[in-house]
Write a protein that holds these residues in place. Structure first.
Motif, PDB file in Angstrom:
ATOM      1  N   ILE A 149      -4.088  -7.420  -6.124  1.00  0.00           N
ATOM      2  CA  ILE A 149      -3.215  -7.283  -5.030  1.00  0.00           C
ATOM      3  C   ILE A 149      -3.190  -9.004  -4.194  1.00  0.00           C
ATOM      4  O   ILE A 149      -2.065  -9.268  -3.947  1.00  0.00           O
ATOM      5  N   HIS A 196       0.967  -9.564  -4.025  1.00  0.00           N
ATOM      6  CA  HIS A 196       1.291  -9.803  -2.778  1.00  0.00           C
ATOM      7  C   HIS A 196       2.372 -11.036  -2.690  1.00  0.00           C
ATOM      8  O   HIS A 196       3.303 -10.866  -2.321  1.00  0.00           O
ATOM      9  N   HIS A 223      -2.520   1.160  -5.732  1.00  0.00           N
ATOM     10  CA  HIS A 223      -3.500   0.782  -4.544  1.00  0.00           C
ATOM     11  C   HIS A 223      -4.609   1.507  -4.342  1.00  0.00           C
ATOM     12  O   HIS A 223      -5.831   0.829  -4.182  1.00  0.00           O
ATOM     13  N   TRP A 224      -4.649   2.815  -4.304  1.00  0.00           N
ATOM     14  CA  TRP A 224      -5.705   3.707  -3.929  1.00  0.00           C
ATOM     15  C   TRP A 224      -6.834   3.492  -5.127  1.00  0.00           C
ATOM     16  O   TRP A 224      -7.991   3.388  -4.829  1.00  0.00           O
ATOM     17  N   GLU A 228       0.713  -1.105   0.237  1.00  0.00           N
ATOM     18  CA  GLU A 228       0.052   0.051  -0.009  1.00  0.00           C
ATOM     19  C   GLU A 228       0.926   1.293   0.185  1.00  0.00           C
ATOM     20  O   GLU A 228       0.502   2.209  -0.538  1.00  0.00           O
ATOM     21  N   TYR A 242       3.176   1.107  -3.606  1.00  0.00           N
ATOM     22  CA  TYR A 242       2.310   1.374  -4.812  1.00  0.00           C
ATOM     23  C   TYR A 242       1.116   2.409  -4.503  1.00  0.00           C
ATOM     24  O   TYR A 242      -0.208   1.813  -4.736  1.00  0.00           O
ATOM     25  N   GLU A 243       1.286   3.342  -3.582  1.00  0.00           N
ATOM     26  CA  GLU A 243       0.212   4.278  -3.092  1.00  0.00           C
ATOM     27  C   GLU A 243      -0.807   4.390  -4.268  1.00  0.00           C
ATOM     28  O   GLU A 243      -2.124   4.024  -3.854  1.00  0.00           O
ATOM     29  N   THR A 298      -7.383   1.131  -7.097  1.00  0.00           N
ATOM     30  CA  THR A 298      -7.873  -0.406  -7.296  1.00  0.00           C
ATOM     31  C   THR A 298      -8.886  -0.417  -5.968  1.00  0.00           C
ATOM     32  O   THR A 298      -9.954  -0.811  -6.125  1.00  0.00           O
ATOM     33  N   GLN A 299      -8.613   0.111  -4.900  1.00  0.00           N
ATOM     34  CA  GLN A 299      -9.522   0.211  -3.627  1.00  0.00           C
ATOM     35  C   GLN A 299     -10.505   1.031  -3.902  1.00  0.00           C
ATOM     36  O   GLN A 299     -11.759   0.555  -3.283  1.00  0.00           O
TER      37      GLN A 299
END
Length: 114
Positions: A38, A43, A22-23, A15, A18-19, A25-26
């Motif tokens: 992820i 992971h 990740h954001w 997280e 790859y901020e 995708t989240q």
């Protein structure tokens, strides 16, 4: 559609590292080709390349209960019990949802009698 062993510390690092990805995708309301997988890929590769994961083997099967061969596949699962895990999923709206529900209930009762 399989279980994935994940490390909370590795997830935290991903997280941070790859901020932006990740954001994105989240915060996607729906799946997108731009999402990063992820739990099922990133992971594992991230942890493996840092020597924080090991290779493993998991025998699994995916059963689409909308498929014409679903009953046969479920019967085989009960008879052989030769998979570590399985996924039961539906990909289409069934013609007879009650029959499909009975098939799944019968399988689950047979496979997990207790």
């Amino acid at each position: 559609h399989t279980p994935h062993a994940l490390s909370r510390t590795v997830l935290d690092e991903i997280e941070l590292t790859y901020e932006r990805a990740h954001w994105v995708t989240q915060n996607s309301k729906f799946r997108s080709p731009h999402d990063i997988p992820i739990a099922s890929s990133l992971h594992h590769y991230y942890a493996y390349h840092q020597a924080r994961a090991t290779l493993g083997n998991l025998r699994y099967v995916y059963v689409d209960i909308g498929d014409a061969l679903a009953q046969r596949r479920l019967d085989r699962l009960v008879a052989r019990r030769d998979f570590d895990t399985f996924c039961i999923n539906d990909t289409v709206v069934p013609e007879d949802p009650d029959a499909q529900a009975r098939m799944v209930k019968r399988f689950l009762d047979d496979y997990f009698p207790v």
